[in-house]
Structures are given as structure tokens and as C-alpha cells.
Design an enzyme around this catalytic site. Structure first.
Site, mmCIF file in Angstrom:
data_model
loop_
_atom_site.group_PDB
_atom_site.id
_atom_site.type_symbol
_atom_site.label_atom_id
_atom_site.label_comp_id
_atom_site.label_asym_id
_atom_site.label_seq_id
_atom_site.Cartn_x
_atom_site.Cartn_y
_atom_site.Cartn_z
ATOM 1 N N ASN A 155 0.433 4.265 -0.044
ATOM 2 C CA ASN A 155 0.153 5.091 -1.217
ATOM 3 C C ASN A 155 1.458 5.228 -1.996
ATOM 4 O O ASN A 155 2.358 5.945 -1.560
ATOM 5 C CB ASN A 155 -0.376 6.458 -0.750
ATOM 6 N N TRP A 156 1.526 4.536 -3.110
ATOM 7 C CA TRP A 156 2.794 4.492 -3.854
ATOM 8 C C TRP A 156 2.986 5.709 -4.757
ATOM 9 O O TRP A 156 4.016 5.832 -5.417
ATOM 10 C CB TRP A 156 2.890 3.176 -4.655
ATOM 11 N N LYS A 157 1.988 6.562 -4.835
ATOM 12 C CA LYS A 157 2.079 7.804 -5.607
ATOM 13 C C LYS A 157 2.624 7.527 -7.022
ATOM 14 O O LYS A 157 2.371 6.455 -7.566
ATOM 15 C CB LYS A 157 2.917 8.839 -4.840
ATOM 16 N N GLY A 167 3.399 6.771 2.762
ATOM 17 C CA GLY A 167 3.946 7.110 1.455
ATOM 18 C C GLY A 167 5.302 6.451 1.264
ATOM 19 O O GLY A 167 5.411 5.248 1.022
ATOM 20 N N GLY A 168 6.362 7.225 1.427
ATOM 21 C CA GLY A 168 7.722 6.783 1.127
ATOM 22 C C GLY A 168 8.078 5.410 1.702
ATOM 23 O O GLY A 168 8.643 4.564 0.995
ATOM 24 N N SER A 175 4.979 10.932 6.971
ATOM 25 C CA SER A 175 6.288 10.490 7.465
ATOM 26 C C SER A 175 6.209 9.398 8.530
ATOM 27 O O SER A 175 6.992 9.395 9.475
ATOM 28 C CB SER A 175 7.095 11.693 7.973
ATOM 29 N N HIS A 225 -6.409 13.437 -1.629
ATOM 30 C CA HIS A 225 -5.032 13.538 -1.148
ATOM 31 C C HIS A 225 -4.541 14.982 -1.301
ATOM 32 O O HIS A 225 -4.883 15.665 -2.274
ATOM 33 C CB HIS A 225 -4.117 12.578 -1.918
#
Ligand code: 13P
Length: 249
Positions: free
Chosen positions: A9-11, A233-234, A212, A94
Site C-alpha cells: 500500500n503505497w499510500k 506500507g513503508g 510495520s 484502511h
């Protein structure tokens, strides 16, 4: 056998040119794996991503969509718009959509219905906040999030649904749920679905963990029997890290 999935998920990250750089690196390095690999870039980069990945095993998802068919909803994106550019999977619920943009269980239930009406695949996110875990309310919260958005659906809908348990306190904090905490919750989710639907639905649904996940903890989290992959994510913004996580499945 449940499908294993690693999704990024690159947000709200990466410009178009940065997206192209990341995609090029991902395509050249993506390992041979039985797991499905999905990336979810921001709306404006979806079309380019679909084209870039046309001959790749990597699939594309949107991060959100509106429940209405069309109309006066400034800033929103419809299912038809996503399908028209070749995006058949959408992330719904989300925690950032819930907490920052005020999306309620009721709105999410409508989005789920719209996605199903359009034969899309849904990655449905849910998870408790830190205070809720501290007060031992995490099972209750997760059960109610699932019930409010998904438990009125017919059994057949479940072949279109992937679940993503993302405890809010673990998102972007560097603090992950321990593999045991993830397993405990995923087993609870399966048991809850078995009660509401049946054993087969519960056994067949893919349940991802998110929060995370990094190259150094992915293998242990993914080793748990009820964890079928991750929503990242990150770490999915760095090709080598995302590839390392895919290799951990
Ligand atoms: P992080 O991996 O950055 O914690 O984010 C998880 C997430 O929210 C994926 O949807």
C-alpha cells in the site's frame, strides 16, 4: 489451499516518475513465487502502473473508492472508473480512511457492496487502536468491524474478499504485533467467520497482517499458520525491502 498475498500500500507517496522507477525495479527483481504480489499506488498513477505491469505477475489495486455509481461527489473515484483502466482490486476500510477521513462501518459496508456489484476483489482492512488493546477490547472491536461491514453478505461474496488485520498501533510506528499476537487474532477472525458463515468460508479466506512488516520480521510473522501474507506500507516503497518481504512468504 488459501492464496498467499503480499500487497504494497503505497499510500500518498511517489510522484509519477518515482512510481515508474519503483515499478521498473520491482519488475526486474520480483522473485518466482506462488504468492500473489499486488501494489496499490495513488489514483493518479494507477493507469501508468497498469500499463507498466501488463506483462508482469504483479497486480494492481486502488487504495479506496466511493460507493456511488457516479454523480456529485467532488474528489471521489467510482468502481466503473477503476474497472475502465483495468483495476479490479480495491482496498476498503484502511484505518487511515476510518480515522482521518471519517469513514464509518456503514459507509464501508456500502463500498463493499458496490465493489461486489462490480465483481471487484476487496482487500478489507480493520484493526483495533492502542487504547482498545490496552483495555482488552481488541477481539470485541475486530468482531464488530467485521460484523458491521461483512456479515450481512451472502456466502458467495467471500470468494471476492481478502481480509487485512492491521492493528492501528502497529501502522507506521515500527512496532509490530508479535507473531503470536498476529496468530491469536487471525485464528479468532477465522473462528468468528466460521460461526457467522461456515467452516469452509473461514478456511478459504486469505487473512493478511499489516503494521510495520519489514524484511527482518516478515518471515516470523508469515510462518504463523493463520497469517497468509502481508499488507505492507513503508517497506513496500523500497524495492529491495519489498522484494525481501515477498521472498519471506
Ligand atoms: P506500515 O507497514 O508502514 O506500518 O503500514 C502498514 C499499512 O498501513 C498498510 O496498509
Amino acid at each position: 489451499m488459501r492464496t498467499k498475498i503480499v500487497a504494497g500500500n503505497w499510500k500518498m507517496n511517489k510522484t509519477l516518475s518515482e512510481t515508474e522507477v519503483l515499478l521498473t525495479e520491482l519488475v526486474s527483481k520480483v522473485p518466482d513465487t506462488k504468492a500473489e504480489v499486488i501494489v496499490a499506488p495513488t489514483f493518479v498513477n494507477l493507469s501508468t502502473t497498469v500499463n507498466h505491469l501488463a506483462n508482469s505477475v504483479v497486480q494492481v489495486a486502488a487504495q479506496n473508492m466511493h460507493f456511488a455509481t457516479n454523480g456529485a461527489f467532488t474528489g471521489e473515484i467510482s468502481a466503473a472508473m477503476l474497472l475502465d483502466i483495468g483495476v479490479k482490486t480495491v482496498i476498503i476500510g484502511h484505518s487511515e480512511r476510518r480515522s482521518i477521513f471519517g469513514e464509518t462501518d456503514d459507509m464501508l459496508a456500502k463500498k463493499v457492496q458496490t465493489a461486489l456489484d462490480n465483481k471487484m476483489r476487496i482487500i478489507f482492512c480493520f484493526g483495533e487502536e492502542l487504547a482498545e488493546r490496552k483495555h482488552n477490547k481488541h477481539f470485541e472491536v475486530v468482531e464488530s468491524q467485521l460484523k458491521n461491514a461483512l456479515f450481512s453478505l451472502p456466502v458467495e461474496a467471500w470468494s471476492h474478499i481478502v481480509l487485512a488485520y492491521e492493528p492501528v498501533w502497529a501502522i507506521g510506528t515500527g512496532e509490530t504485533a508479535s507473531p503470536e499476537q498476529a496468530q491469536e487474532m487471525h485464528a479468532f477472525i477465522r473462528k468468528t467467520i466460521a460461526k457467522a458463515f461456515n467452516q469452509k468460508v473461514a478456511e478459504d479466506v486469505t487473512i493478511l497482517y499489516g503494521g510495520s512488516v519489514k524484511p527482518n520480521n516478515a518471515k516470523e510473522i508469515f510462518s504463523k499458520p493463520d497469517v497468509d501474507g502481508g499488507l505492507i506500507g513503508g517497506a513496500s516503497l523500497v524495492a529491495d525491502d519489498f522484494i525481501a518481504i515477498i521472498k519471506a512468504i
